[in-house]
Scaffold this active site. Structure first.
Site, PDB file in Angstrom:
ATOM      1  N   ASP A  86       0.836  -1.201   0.000  1.00 43.54           N
ATOM      2  CA  ASP A  86       0.000   0.000   0.000  1.00 43.54           C
ATOM      3  C   ASP A  86       0.874   1.256   0.000  1.00 43.54           C
ATOM      4  OD1 ASP A  86      -2.725   1.265   0.409  1.00 43.54           O
ATOM      5  OD2 ASP A  86      -1.670   2.021   2.180  1.00 43.54           O
ATOM      6  N   GLU A 142       1.339  -0.281  -5.067  1.00 46.12           N
ATOM      7  CA  GLU A 142       0.319   0.720  -5.432  1.00 46.12           C
ATOM      8  C   GLU A 142       1.009   2.083  -5.572  1.00 46.12           C
ATOM      9  OE1 GLU A 142      -3.731   2.804  -3.672  1.00 46.12           O
ATOM     10  OE2 GLU A 142      -2.014   2.318  -2.420  1.00 46.12           O
ATOM     11  N   TRP A 202       0.068   5.197  -7.114  1.00 49.46           N
ATOM     12  CA  TRP A 202      -1.062   5.929  -7.704  1.00 49.46           C
ATOM     13  C   TRP A 202      -0.669   7.397  -7.821  1.00 49.46           C
ATOM     14  CZ3 TRP A 202      -6.728   5.927  -5.429  1.00 49.46           C
ATOM     15  CH2 TRP A 202      -7.574   6.574  -6.335  1.00 49.46           C
ATOM     16  N   LYS A 211       3.157   0.677 -29.810  1.00 52.76           N
ATOM     17  CA  LYS A 211       2.952  -0.166 -28.636  1.00 52.76           C
ATOM     18  C   LYS A 211       1.784   0.360 -27.810  1.00 52.76           C
ATOM     19  CE  LYS A 211       7.849  -1.424 -28.231  1.00 52.76           C
ATOM     20  NZ  LYS A 211       9.023  -1.413 -27.317  1.00 52.76           N
ATOM     21  N   ASP A 233     -10.695   1.711  -3.688  1.00 54.72           N
ATOM     22  CA  ASP A 233     -10.563   3.177  -3.617  1.00 54.72           C
ATOM     23  C   ASP A 233     -11.285   3.870  -4.770  1.00 54.72           C
ATOM     24  OD1 ASP A 233      -9.028   3.324  -1.276  1.00 54.72           O
ATOM     25  OD2 ASP A 233      -7.202   2.817  -2.378  1.00 54.72           O
TER      26      ASP A 233
END
Length: 965
Positions: free
Chosen positions: A740, A765, A767, A827, A847
């Protein structure tokens, strides 16, 4: 109906106390007629002053095959006195016959006892034989199991030897390849060194020669130029000096001549004689002429010297030209040597390449031969296993037949022993009976039936004994008896009051049924069946293991060579919770879904944070070693993980390493003292956290302001976290991690934690916000995915990361902006396009979706989104709400099946054919083609797409899938 058997078919009517019995009758004929008396009468008899009461005995007999019928009825009644002496004689005869019958009965009783003893001995022998049979069966079973175990061990040994041989061959092949490569490199190096040495020697020699020639030419030219210069300078200077001297002399002479002329004029004027002056001038002129001649001779000498110098200069130029020619020849020789050396190196390279190709061919042939030998050995092992199976099957069948025969023999022996025991009891009861009973003896075709009174209400049959010839007098008496059949029962009351009672059959639920029979403990047959089932299960497990190993051997090295951090490369992750899962007993609920998820193709389940937390969702942990959370107890967590492992699912724990909630306040009133087993203080908190007064080092990432940020630069913190992760792995059973908020600390610490805990799979994670311009998503998101790739690089590639870039691009691309799905290099535009083996693709999580909804995926585009991430490289993630609550479970299962059939994995190649406003078309790997949007396209319209393709899924304008046939 009960049956009582009397051996010898003889019934003695014994005299006990004052009761007379008629001797037994032996009947020879077959058909039975049953008669019953209608009444019982008594008679009086006066004999020697004593009164004897005798029960009435009636004997009936029927002879079917005889035409003559005689009937004699003995009726002891009121006419006894009339017949007098005749009756007494008959009774004496009867008494003698009775005694004889009694002695015969006793003899027969002794015979019965002997026969019973023999039967008991036979029973004991049969039991001993049964035990021997059981022992032999157990021995055969042990032998079969031992042979099966031996075959299994032999198979394992062969398998291990083949695997080791395969590995040795592969290692030898790798070593041979390495040796060949090293040899080629060494040859190339030696060729280069030889070429360099030879060329260097030749070049140095040529350069030395050229330099020597140039230096000699330069020195000669310099000497010549010096000589010429010196000579010319000397001659010119001497000539100039001589000319100057001559000119000076001439001037002097001219002055003198002028003086003489003036003098002559003066003399002439003064009357001096000019002839002397003229003679003087002529003499002077002659002197000047001589000087001029000398100068001319000297000039000729200098010219001759200059000519000589020119000749020498020409010779020097010729030498220089010759040296130039030699230098050019040396250059030509050098070029020829270089060309010949190049040709030699090319030939050597060709020879080396031919040797390498030959070695490759030999290695391939050896590999083929090894594979053939391995296949042959595998076939032999399979044949051995099959033979072992057949032998085990035959032995099982023989064992079952022996068991059935033993059961039959046991049943027969039990029935025989029971019958003989019953016979003995009946004989004893008949011979030693103290009380008189009213009985009816019915002749039954050579057998005697004893019908007891109504008190017992049982039928007993005496049968299966040796027969005796019926006396004629008895046959005559029995022949006159008319058969009487039992009255026909008309109603229930008559049937109940009748002397002839029907047979009381048991009810259906009272009848024994094998389906209702429970397993008996220590039953040999049951134990054999159970053991047979166990052996069959082991055999099937062995076959499955063999199949898995065979499939694993058939994989190519590219498929089996995996980098760390990606699991098997074919993982499909399922997020097994949402933001509200803590409200229920979630571990128990999730454990019940493990079998269903495994059946649908999921390979890993992402569990919620397991630790005690200030927030019920688990993302504000406090005591890391306390796993009693809002989702359930630690026992329920272990049960859930065991259920997942039983279904071959990986259990990924959601671990929060960036921050931790304190449990105590400092003297300043700040919550920065931790409790539990990891009782840290403010020194475990970063110093640039503004809210918690940490005394550690500055943070290596972004600060999370809601809780104290852990300082991972502290040695004791890293040691405690590594011990905690290993405890979760070894004691609790987690297989991997979801990390996390990894933006809060450096990826180098993640690398250390992953190497210490060795997870099967890890996801970080990271983000971060995408790039937007005027409220619209920018096409170029390279900076965003570069930040995620930088974090993966910092972790040393030991962990994957969520492909947030692909999620954000899909939000806009699926609204007829499919051109966003291809970058300028052709790509995919997310992390998937740069590092697919580390990209974990997803659409929503707890979330972005669920009840939080920070960044929800368009509801009407979910199927298209899953069609994209489940058919493309990377590791796809499925959200719990989408699978169980949104009604698209079958769609996701179908896409997982397509991914499984085509063998798409996290490193599969992607070739994008079209990406515009109308749709998106791409080929993934070699066996899957997918289309998004309303673009009118199929594989037959693509010129660059080879092979035959079959449509697997057709969802119209949403998406379509084709599989290579």
């Amino acid at each position: 109906m009960g049956a009582i058997l009397m051996p010898g078919a003889t019934l003695g009517i014994l005299q006990r106390k004052n009761i007379n019995f008629v001797p037994s009758l032996c009947l020879v004929h077959h058909h039975s007629h049953i008669f019953s008396p209608t009444r019982t009468r008594k008679r009086r008899q006066l004999n020697n002053g004593n009164r004897n009461w005798k029960s009435r005995t009636i004997v009936f007999s029927s002879v079917d095959d005889s035409n003559d019928s005689s009937a004699d009825m003995v009726d002891d009644g009121d006419g006894f006195m009339s017949r007098g002496a005749e009756d007494l004689m008959v009774e004496e005869n009867e008494l003698v016959a009775t005694k004889k019958a009694l002695s015969e009965a006793r003899a027969r009783q002794e015979a019965i006892e002997k026969e019973r003893d023999q039967l008991l001995e036979e029973l004991a022998r049969s039991q001993a034989k049964q035990q021997e049979h059981v022992a032999t069966i157990l021995h055969d079973k042990e032998v079969a199991i031992a042979e099966l175990e031996a075959a299994k061990s032999l198979f394992h040994n062969k398998l291990q030897e083949s695997v080791e041989e395969k590995f040795t061959l592969e290692s030898k092949l790798v070593l041979a390849k390495q040796d060949a490569i090293e040899l080629a490199v060494q040859v190339e190096k030696l060729a280069e060194i030889a070429f360099q040495q030879a060329t260097s020697h030749i070049l140095e020699d040529a350069q030395r020669r050229v330099l020597a020639a140039e230096t000699s030419a330069a020195e000669a030219a310099f000497h010549i130029e010096e000589q010429v210069r010196n000579a010319t300078e000397g001659t010119i200077l001497s000539i100039v000096e001589q000319s100057k001297d001559a000119i000076e002399k001439a001037l002097d002479v001219a002055e003198k001549a002028g003086d003489y002329a003036t003098r002559a004029v003066a003399v002439f004027n003064d009357g001096i004689n000019p002839i002397d002056e003229i003679a003087f001038i002529q003499s002077e002129n002659i002197k000047l002429q001589g000087i001029v001649n000398d100068l001319e001779s000297q000039l000729l000498i200098t010219r001759n010297e200059i000519d000589k110098l020119k000749v020498e200069l020409e010779q020097v130029h010729a030498q220089a030209k010759a040296s130039d020619l030699r230098a050019e020849d040396a250059k030509k020789a050098l070029l020829e040597f270089q060309e010949s050396n190049r040709e030699m190196t090319i030939q050597q390279e060709e020879k080396i390449n031919s040797l390498l190709e030959k070695m490759k061919k030999d290695a391939a042939e050896k590999k083929k031969a090894a594979s053939k030998a391995f296949k042959a050995e595998l076939e032999s092992i399979k044949a051995a296993i099959k033979a072992a199976k057949d032998t085990a099957h035959l032995r099982n069948e023989a064992y079952m037949r022996r068991c059935e025969a033993l059961q039959r023999s046991l049943k027969a022996s039990e029935a025989a022993s029971k019958m003989w025991r019953h016979r003995a009891e009946i004989a004893e009861s008949l011979l030693f009976k103290e009380e008189e009973e009213d009985a009816i003896y019915i002749v039954n075709g050579g057998r005697i039936d004893l019908l007891t009174d109504n008190d017992s209400q049982k039928w007993k049959l005496l049968s299966d004994g040796p027969r005796r010839q019926t006396p004629q007098w008895m046959a005559r008496r029995i022949g006159n008896i008319c058969p009487k059949f039992p009255p026909r029962k008309i109603n229930v009351s008559e049937a109940l009051t009748s002397n002839f009672r029907p047979l009381d059959l048991p009810k259906p639920d009272e009848v024994w049924s094998i389906a209702q029979e429970k397993i008996k403990e220590r039953d040999t047959l049951i134990e054999h069946v159970i053991e047979k089932e166990t052996i069959e299960k082991k055999r099937k497990a062995l076959e499955r293991a063999l199949q898995r190993k065979t499939i694993q051997w058939q994989k190519t090295p590219e498929e089996t060579k995996l980098e760390p951090g990606t699991g098997t490369g074919r993982e499909i992750v399922f997020q097994g919770f949402n933001w509200e899962s803590w409200r229920r007993h979630w571990y128990l609920e999730l454990a019940s879904k493990a079998a269903d998820l495994s059946k649908c193709g999921v390979t890993a389940i992402w569990l919620p944070p397991p630790t005690e937390s200030v927030a019920p969702q688990g993302y504000m942990p406090s005591d890391l070693y306390n796993l009693n959370s809002a989702y359930g107890s630690v026992e329920e967590l272990k049960h859930c993980i065991e259920e997942m492992h039983s279904q071959d699912l990986l259990a990924l724990g959601d671990v929060v390493l960036n921050h931790r909630c304190a449990q105590k306040q400092s003297p300043n009133g700040v919550w920065n003292i931790f409790g539990g087993k990891l009782a840290w203080g403010p020194e475990a908190i970063v110093c640039d956290d503004p809210n918690f007064q940490g005394r550690g080092n500055p943070s290596s990432g972004d600060v999370f302001h809601a809780a104290p940020n852990v300082d991972h630069s502290q040695e004791f913190v890293r040691r405690d976290i590594k011990n905690w992760l290993n405890w979760l792995r070894n004691d609790i059973g987690f297989d991997g991690w979801r990390l996390d908020f990894v933006r809060g600390f450096s990826g180098t610490y993640v690398k250390e934690y992953i190497k210490a805990s060795n997870p099967a799979f890890a996801i970080g994670e990271y983000w971060d916000s995408l790039t937007y311009e005027h409220g619209s998503l920018c096409y170029n998101q390279d900076s965003h995915r570069q930040r995620i790739v930088n974090w993966i690089n910092a972790s040393g590639g030991t962990s994957s990361a969520f492909d947030v870039t692909t999620k954000g691009i899909l939000h806009s691309a699926l609204h007829n902006q499919y051109w966003r799905l291809i970058d300028p290099q052709g790509k995919p535009t997310g992390v998937m396009g740069w590092w697919p083996s580390r990209a974990v693709t997803f659409l929503e999580n707890h979330d972005t979706g669920s009840t939080q909804g920070h960044w929800p995926f368009p509801r009407d585009k979910l199927t298209q989104g899953y069609a994209y991430i489940l058919t493309h490289p990377g590791t796809p993630t499925i959200f719990y709400d989408h699978f169980y609550d949104f009604g698209i479970r079958d769609v996701i299962t179908e896409l997982i099946e397509a991914r499984r059939r085509t063998g798409v994995h996290c490193r599969s190649s992607v070739k994008i054919y079209h990406a515009n406003n109308e749709g998106y078309v791409a080929q993934i790997g070699d066996t899957l083609v997918m289309k998004l949007g309303h673009f009118d396209w199929n594989p037959s319209k693509e010129n660059n797409l080879d092979g035959s393709w079959q449509k697997f899924v057709d969802k119209g304008s949403d998406y379509q899938l084709w599989l290579r046939q």
